[in-house]
Each structure stands twice: as C-alpha cells, then as structure tokens.
Design an enzyme around this catalytic site. Sequence first.
Site: not given
Ligand SMILES: Nc1ncnc2c1ncn2[C@@H]1O[C@H](COP(=O)(O)OS(=O)(=O)O)[C@@H](OP(=O)(O)O)[C@H]1O
Ligand SMILES: Nc1ncnc2c1ncn2[C@@H]1O[C@H](COP(=O)(O)OP(=O)(O)O)[C@@H](O)[C@H]1O
Length: 208
Positions: A41-42, A44, A46, A71, A88, A112, A161
């Site tokens: 949700g940070s 990445k 986007t 994945r 991964n 990561s 986790g």
């Molecule tokens: N336990 C747990 N912890 C963190 N994230 C989880 C988990 N289970 C599922 N997900 C979903 O998997 C996405 C992260 O995958 P990654 O391959 O980036 O993870 S990692 O680098 O191997 O830690 C991550 O996507 P992002 O939200 O885009 O980061 C989640 O949607």
């Molecule tokens: N720079 C930004 N400013 C405002 N909202 C953002 C920004 N980047 C992403 N978002 C919003 O935050 C949420 C998470 O973004 P996302 O790219 O899916 O994060 P991640 O890949 O790290 O999980 C989405 O709803 C996206 O629209």
Amino acid sequence: MSSTVPKSSNIFWHDCPVGKTDRQKLLKQKGCVVWITGLSGSGKSTLACTLGRELHTRGKLAYVLDGDNLRHGLNKDLGFAAEDRAENIRRVGEVAKLFADAGLLCIASFISPYRRDRESCRALLSDGSFIEVFLNMSLELCEARDPKGLYKLARAGKIKGFTGIDDPYEAPLNCEIEIKELDGVCPSPSDMTKQVVAYLEDKGFLHE
Ligand SMILES: Nc1ncnc2c1ncn2[C@@H]1O[C@H](COP(=O)(O)OS(=O)(=O)O)[C@@H](OP(=O)(O)O)[C@H]1O
Ligand SMILES: Nc1ncnc2c1ncn2[C@@H]1O[C@H](COP(=O)(O)OP(=O)(O)O)[C@@H](O)[C@H]1O
C-alpha cells in the site's frame, strides 16, 4: 538411480557475439534495475506503472516486474514465509539482471522486506546499475489506504505474517532514492516519477 553429481556441475558459460554494449547502442539507453521497496500500500505498483509510462513516452524501453503479477506465474509456488520471500526476491533479482543485460530499464516493485535479500540482488549487478527506491510511507498511511482489504484481514488475525503487522520490514540503510511523506502528505505519483527520472538522467541511463 539418482545422480550423485551436484546440480550445477559440468556447465560452461557460452558467450554470444552481440553483447550488452551493442544492445545499449541500439536502444540508446543503459540497462539498469530500479528496485522499488516498501510496505504493502505504499504505492510501489503505482510508481512502477507511472514511471514505466513516462519512460515509454520518452522513447525508452522499460519493463515492470511486479510482486503480485509474478506471484501469478514464475513465483506462484511461493508463499510469504521468510524463506519463500527470499526465494521470490532471488528469482526476481536474476530475472531483473537478465532484463538489464538486455539493455532495458527494468522496474521491479516488491515489498522485499529483508535487507539481505535486496543486497543479494544489488550484488548481481554492476556498480551503480541497481537503483534502490525506498517508498518510506508510514504504516498508518498504508493501512488507511488498504486498497485490497489485506490490513483489515491481518488485524483480524485472518492473514498471518503480514508485513508491517506481524512480519518484519527492514528499511534500507543506503538506498539511492528515498521518497517520504512531507508534512503528512504523500508526494504525487507524477512527482515521484520526476525524481526517479531525474536520477536516471543524471546518471546517464537514458542515453547510450
Ligand atoms: N503476508 C503477506 N505479507 C505481505 N503481502 C502479502 C501477504 N499476503 C499477501 N500479500 C500480497 O502480496 C503482495 C506482495 O508480494 P511481494 O512478492 O512483493 O512480497 S515479498 O517481496 O516477497 O515480501 C502484496 O502486494 P502489495 O500490496 O502490492 O505490496 C499483497 O497484496
Ligand atoms: N503517490 C500517491 N498518492 C496518493 N495515493 C497513492 C499514491 N500512490 C499510490 N496511491 C494509492 O494507494 C494505494 C496503494 O497503491 P499501490 O501502488 O497499489 O501500492 P503497493 O503496490 O505498494 O501495494 C492505491 O489505492 C493507489 O491508488
């Protein structure tokens, strides 16, 4: 009978007549890996997509490797235990290295969470061509966004986790680019992209 020869014995490197330098000349750019790390949700994905589009618009060949997407295929046999996350990231690091060798601007966006895994990926690349971008957004912000509802499930104990809740995230110590909230406000995807593009431009990756 199973072989007693170790898995990676009797193999030899085969050089091809067309090399990385030739491909870079053709593409008018230098291969590298932009590695985006941060909590779920940070932002990445986007940033990865906005950056990919901006580079494409500039006539540069970029390719996005995204955690969720990989994945679904290459890494669909892996979960989220520390050793699975390490595998991964190891596989992605190797794939990203191939893309960089192909002359592409490879954008990898993965949580990561372990420093050691990210450093192993860095070590695969030549000096300066692994560009670590840390999306340093607070857990509060990421949890408030929660676009997939995963933090809610993790808080309810339905996902175990989960990074940032009951699993670690080790922030980079020496990343090339750190992007964080300013007065509690997250920079826009376009501002973040400008920052990364300026870095790539400054280091010469956007020219042969
Ligand atoms: N336990 C747990 N912890 C963190 N994230 C989880 C988990 N289970 C599922 N997900 C979903 O998997 C996405 C992260 O995958 P990654 O391959 O980036 O993870 S990692 O680098 O191997 O830690 C991550 O996507 P992002 O939200 O885009 O980061 C989640 O949607
Ligand atoms: N720079 C930004 N400013 C405002 N909202 C953002 C920004 N980047 C992403 N978002 C919003 O935050 C949420 C998470 O973004 P996302 O790219 O899916 O994060 P991640 O890949 O790290 O999980 C989405 O709803 C996206 O629209």
